[in-house]
Write a protein that holds these residues in place. Sequence first.
Motif: not given
Length: 961
Positions: A201-214, A216-222
């Motif tokens: 619902e919000c803009l995702a943070p600019v971070s290593v985690v968000s870049l990886l999910r972007d 590899l896929g946003w549905e990827l679990a931690c």
Amino acid sequence: GTTRSVLAFRRSPVSRPTPRPLRRHRPAIRRQSGTARAQMDTSVVALRLSRALGSRPAASLAISATATVLLAVIALVAGNFSIAADNAGWYSRGTTLADRHVQLLRLFDWDWNDSEYSGCGPSISADCWAQEPRRLSEEKCKKTRGSDLTVIYRAKQSDADLLSPDLLRQVCELESEAIRVLRAGACQPPSSGCSAVRGGECLAPVSVVSLLRDSLGWELACADLAADPATVRLAEALGLVGYDYTADSPSTRTLAAVFPLVRDSALDFLLEVHHAGTLRLASANVDTAYGMWRRDDFRNAVTDEVLFSDMALVYGSLVVSLVCVLAYTRSLFLSVVGLLQVCFSFPLAFFCYSIVCRLDFFPFLNFLGLFVIMGIGVDDLFVVVDKWSQAARSLPPGSDVPTIAAVAGPDAALTMLLTSLTTAAAFFATAVVPVAPVRVFAIFMGFMVLADYLLCLTVTFSAVCLQHRWLQRAPSSRRARCLLSLLDFSRCSSRPPQEAAAPRARVLERLMSGPMHIAVHRGRFVLLALFFAALGLCVWQVANISPPSSTAVQLLPESHVVERYETWKQDFAEEDSSEMFVVWGLTPGDTGDHNNPELVTDLLADLDWDPSSREAQRWLLDFCNATASDPAAPRATDIGCPLRDMDDWLVDSAAAGQPRCGGASRLPVPPDAFHPCVEEYLSSEDRYSWYMGMRTYRGRLVALVASYKVVINFDSSYEQVRDTVDEWEGWMDTQNKGAPDGVRGGFFTSARVHWWDTNRSMLLGAYYSIGAALAVVFVVVLLATLNPLTTVYATVSVGTVLLLVIGTVLGMGWELGFLEGICFAILIGLSCDFVLHMAHAYTSADQPTRELKSRDALARMGPPVFAAAMTTLSTGLVMFGCTFVFFFQFGTILVLTMLYSILTSLFFFLPLTNAAGPTGRCCSLAPLCANGRASGGADKEASTQQARAAEPEAGQIRQSL
């Protein structure tokens, strides 16, 4: 002769003496020097004023209190007083390095609207700038910067790697929790388009985690995330990975995430979340801290909240002072009057500060003046109370109030005058510090000390006289005495009133003149040996003092989330403010009000600046290359050379078949084509003059800025920044000497150099204040005692206090940094009072031997000095509960100053006087201050002896005066 005639008149009011003895001794009086006559006139004036206050104490108290209230109201209303914490201005002004940097800041903030300079004609010229005193404008530009939330993740173990699968999972979980917290607040919706990375619902943070999910896929679990080298390198380029990450060592202890927030509500929302504690996230192996990366609004807001919270605790410590005053004076009436005396010194000082001196800037540091003046005012109150008590005991029982006032008033006034002048002068000397809050605080404190002295002489002394009169006229019944316990607690007792008619010395006074004096006298050599040993250790500690290891200022404890954020932020790439700038076209200077940070300087033009000649263009190009590559140049990396970029632009345009600037293929261009070429260069390809390091005005290049990356930053050591400044000074001097006409006025500056200059100015100001305080102590004690030996003892004792305090804090691991310099600048004046009291009491003691003079000084001034020290020390202990680092350090230095002041005055100065103190006329300059001392002095001594033999009471009054 005058004394004997007056005493004869008092002894026999019926048969008045003939005027012949007065005429016989008048030549001796004429032979006295001007100094002696001035001292006699001053004593007569003090005697008359004291007697007048004692004759009409109620009227004196009413008049002085009314005048005080009126002046306070005028000051607060006319001076537009307001309670606010102004934290601006904590940087040096008026120094060479400061004048350079403020010119660069004005260049940053400049509004280059041509309409402002319509009176200057079509172009800037030397004549035009001279007509406007080299000033361009008073306007300040307002900037807006990003307000996004930044969360920093840091491994608890120093050798841990956040890119490892387990720790990366924990970082991902912490980030998900942060998103959940922000979702209900001020996060940016995806439709805003503020970031390319979106999710939820919000803009995702600019971070290593968000870049990886972007990728590899946003549905990827931690638990399924894995660090990808390419993604991590992208995050490193965005400044989200600690500088410890390299290609050879692909691991890091620190990561960052930037959360886009709605600007209008970002600060309020962050403060709300901070107060709720929902962002204080941590896992088994990872800690977090948060703040605003490019803005200090959140940090300043939290710091102000802590400041105001601690200020309540600081002013709550005044209650401790009131309790101590009650215990010593045993009078609620005098305690309240004394507290009002201290409080009203604040608006009276504000009257001189705002109305007389026209100072508008009032920093939060000035509010600490009320706390500092509490120690000084309590000391003055105790002196007045003790002088009155001693005068009442020295006179026959039943002496009226004017008689007691005539004895106690001049003595108390002179005693307080010595310490007040010394303390005020020490504060005024601190005004040399070129930092606005410290300078105006020093001026304000000097006025507060003088105001407190005047109030003590008028309001407090009148209250003491009035209380004594009320007690004398009180009924003798038990009920009446208990009602009068508000004036004197001892009145509510079972003793008959006739027993209380002869006042006795207090317990503390008997302790000082008895066991304490015996211990000091018998152990004087042991005490001196111990003190000299401690003094030698502190001198060695101070001699080996090292400059501060960092120029950073810590305002909050290391465990505080804001302070952690500021510290961890240094683990990332250096910010733009680490650049060193070289500026041409401006003249260093500061035409603003150095006492008000809101009144900034004008932009001052270099009238000789003219880069249009071919030689100047060629030299500016060579300067960029030489500074970046010459072995003799400072260590720096060239990141911005405007003319070299312009030269590359000309070369590229010519190679592309699009010649610029009238067909020029590179620099230098003809002088008459230089300024139009600069305009054409800046207008091409959407370039902006500031980003290109150039400022133009009406078709002319008026300022040029080259930038270099340097190795210093805000946590660099003092010596490292100093060496860098020396390197750049030498390099610029060499280059300017060889520069052609028109470009010889270049100078270097940076924010870090300016902050280093601020720290240096604070330290030098503290050292100067210490030297000035010792010089003032020497002069004041010498004028008061006319004895160089006593003066040397007092000066050495005050220096001992300062050395002991500095040596102790250095032994505790402190560094003499910015905050420590402020504390010492504040407390230098407080270190003088107790020793000066003892020095004056020893000199004025009318005893034949140094042992008896020391005992008399200890008995007379020991109780008020000890009580004042304990009162101020107890209020300092309350400040140990403060969160603000400055208040904690202030309380520590205050406690140490009071502790060492009382110990030095009792166990160092008095052992010195017991062992080798001057007696009689030994080392006295008094005989040199009078002419004809053989005849006049003998006549005066003979008349004094006759007067004392004839009238014991008059002798006591004479001795006291």
